[in-house]
Design a protein around this motif. Sequence first.
Motif, PDB file in Angstrom:
ATOM      1  N   ALA A 224     -13.472 -28.781  21.062  1.00  0.00           N
ATOM      2  CA  ALA A 224     -13.447 -30.100  20.740  1.00  0.00           C
ATOM      3  C   ALA A 224     -12.008 -30.599  19.920  1.00  0.00           C
ATOM      4  O   ALA A 224     -11.517 -29.926  19.426  1.00  0.00           O
TER       5      ALA A 224
ATOM      6  N   TYR B 287      -9.451 -30.915  29.784  1.00  0.00           N
ATOM      7  CA  TYR B 287      -9.368 -29.379  29.503  1.00  0.00           C
ATOM      8  C   TYR B 287     -10.285 -28.563  30.619  1.00  0.00           C
ATOM      9  O   TYR B 287      -9.911 -27.915  31.053  1.00  0.00           O
ATOM     10  N   THR B 288     -11.316 -28.946  31.160  1.00  0.00           N
ATOM     11  CA  THR B 288     -12.113 -28.319  32.200  1.00  0.00           C
ATOM     12  C   THR B 288     -11.219 -28.445  33.331  1.00  0.00           C
ATOM     13  O   THR B 288     -11.245 -27.443  34.187  1.00  0.00           O
TER      14      THR B 288
ATOM     15  N   ARG C  15     -19.160 -24.521  24.755  1.00  0.00           N
ATOM     16  CA  ARG C  15     -18.621 -25.854  24.884  1.00  0.00           C
ATOM     17  C   ARG C  15     -16.971 -25.762  24.596  1.00  0.00           C
ATOM     18  O   ARG C  15     -16.525 -24.872  23.764  1.00  0.00           O
ATOM     19  N   PRO C  16     -16.406 -26.714  25.281  1.00  0.00           N
ATOM     20  CA  PRO C  16     -15.066 -26.411  25.095  1.00  0.00           C
ATOM     21  C   PRO C  16     -14.641 -26.909  23.880  1.00  0.00           C
ATOM     22  O   PRO C  16     -15.297 -27.520  23.059  1.00  0.00           O
TER      23      PRO C  16
ATOM     24  N   ARG D 249     -12.379 -38.409  22.801  1.00  0.00           N
ATOM     25  CA  ARG D 249     -12.930 -36.951  22.839  1.00  0.00           C
ATOM     26  C   ARG D 249     -13.324 -36.558  24.467  1.00  0.00           C
ATOM     27  O   ARG D 249     -13.205 -35.439  24.868  1.00  0.00           O
ATOM     28  N   ARG D 250     -14.388 -37.293  24.865  1.00  0.00           N
ATOM     29  CA  ARG D 250     -14.740 -37.424  26.374  1.00  0.00           C
ATOM     30  C   ARG D 250     -13.778 -37.002  27.294  1.00  0.00           C
ATOM     31  O   ARG D 250     -13.734 -35.870  28.199  1.00  0.00           O
TER      32      ARG D 250
ATOM     33  N   THR E 126     -12.186 -33.564  26.822  1.00  0.00           N
ATOM     34  CA  THR E 126     -12.889 -32.535  27.428  1.00  0.00           C
ATOM     35  C   THR E 126     -12.820 -32.417  28.831  1.00  0.00           C
ATOM     36  O   THR E 126     -12.533 -31.464  29.634  1.00  0.00           O
ATOM     37  N   ALA E 127     -12.817 -33.568  29.379  1.00  0.00           N
ATOM     38  CA  ALA E 127     -12.731 -33.523  31.021  1.00  0.00           C
ATOM     39  C   ALA E 127     -11.510 -33.162  31.440  1.00  0.00           C
ATOM     40  O   ALA E 127     -11.085 -31.941  32.233  1.00  0.00           O
TER      41      ALA E 127
END
Length: 466
Positions: free
Chosen positions: A44, A26-27, A41-42, A19-20, A23-24
Amino acid sequence: MQVIFNHPPWFERWMRSRRRLATARYTVRRLRNQTVVSVLRPPAVAPLPVVQWRFRLSRQVGHGFLLLAVIVMLAVDYSFPWQQLIAGRHQVHTPSVATVVATSAEQAVGVARAVRVTASVAREPEPIAPALRAPVPVVTAYRTTHLLAEGETLAEVAARYQIPLSTLVWTNGLDRGDALRVGQPLRIARLAGVTHTVGAGETLAALAERYGVAPEAIATFAPNRLRNGQLIVGQEIFIPGGRLAWSPEQEAAFAQRKAEPVGIVLANETNVRSGPSTDHQRLAQLTAGRQVALRGRYGDWVLVALGETTGWIRSDLLELDPEQVAALPEVRDFPPPPPRWVWPAQGVLTSGFGPRWGGFHNGIDIANVAWTPIVAASRGWVYEAGWCSGYGYCVKIRHPGGIETIYGHLVTRPVVQVGQEVSTGQLIGYMGSTYDRAGGGYSTGVHLHFTILVNGRAVNPLRYLP
């Protein structure tokens, strides 16, 4: 049965790292595209649901899986290095799934090997050396009894059982001269030797010397049952390796002997005569049970042979097969019967029958030298023999038809005995001059006093003598 599978801790850690990372990524993509990142928050990544697998197995299916696992382990046991696997198990100190599997495998292999060892023991081949067994005791000197067949010779019987012909003859008493009959039982000895019936006064040493063996061979032969080497009178024993006189002529004669028509003697003292009548001379006397070969017939008599003796026996004194007797040839070639009466001695008639010296002489006197033979004047049975009143040594014979004869003044005791049957002309004693003064007897010299009584009354002997 219900089995539930849950996520282990390591799987949860792996899901959080995913999951982390998502998220990275996606950013980075939004910055690259110059897109304003929302303060929010992006999105999930949808968490993976916790998987729980639930299923139930029936008892039959579970047993099937267990049986399949055992079969697979038995099949691969010969090639898979279970021992190394089991040995490696001892090097692991921390229990693990592999340890549990190895332990189960070891137990399964142990069961499989036990089954295989049991099967191998059942198929174990016989050893080369035979197993030790207790010796079989020998209770008799004979291994079997053979029934003589028609046309079978003694040589064939001996060859069949691989024993000497002489042993077959000696152990069955065939050397006595008895004829052989169809179906006659013959004892087959276990080894070469001879049978012997112990007589009074016989010893082991004497028997051993007689039969040419060592005394120990007789004493230690188990079927003889000799306690401390003691012989019992009348006992039949077997002499291992014993021998009697045996010539090549006997070997050839017995080898060809076979069964033939026979008669069995029914009573003791059965007479064999020179012709088919009681007036003929007696050649021999046989005991009951003897087997005589049949050679011919004439009237109520049969011509028989026993060893070297050939003579006649009345048919009612034998056990006979009527068919065999009827098949015998009729024989007429035999000597005539001897006279019924003969002179009892040779010599000079010195005194006749009748009045003499103021008295009566109830016989005749025949004079000759001492020891002149005296014979029976006719066939009969001795009813007195020895010292007689008035006559000294004498013989008195009873004949058929109420006739008696008296022979007086013999030189010594007669050669016949009371109860003995005598034939015409048979020797009974010797001439002498004995007399019994106390009984009223007297003798003036060597002579025979001969008297004939008919129903107890004296008659002139010259009426009967030829």
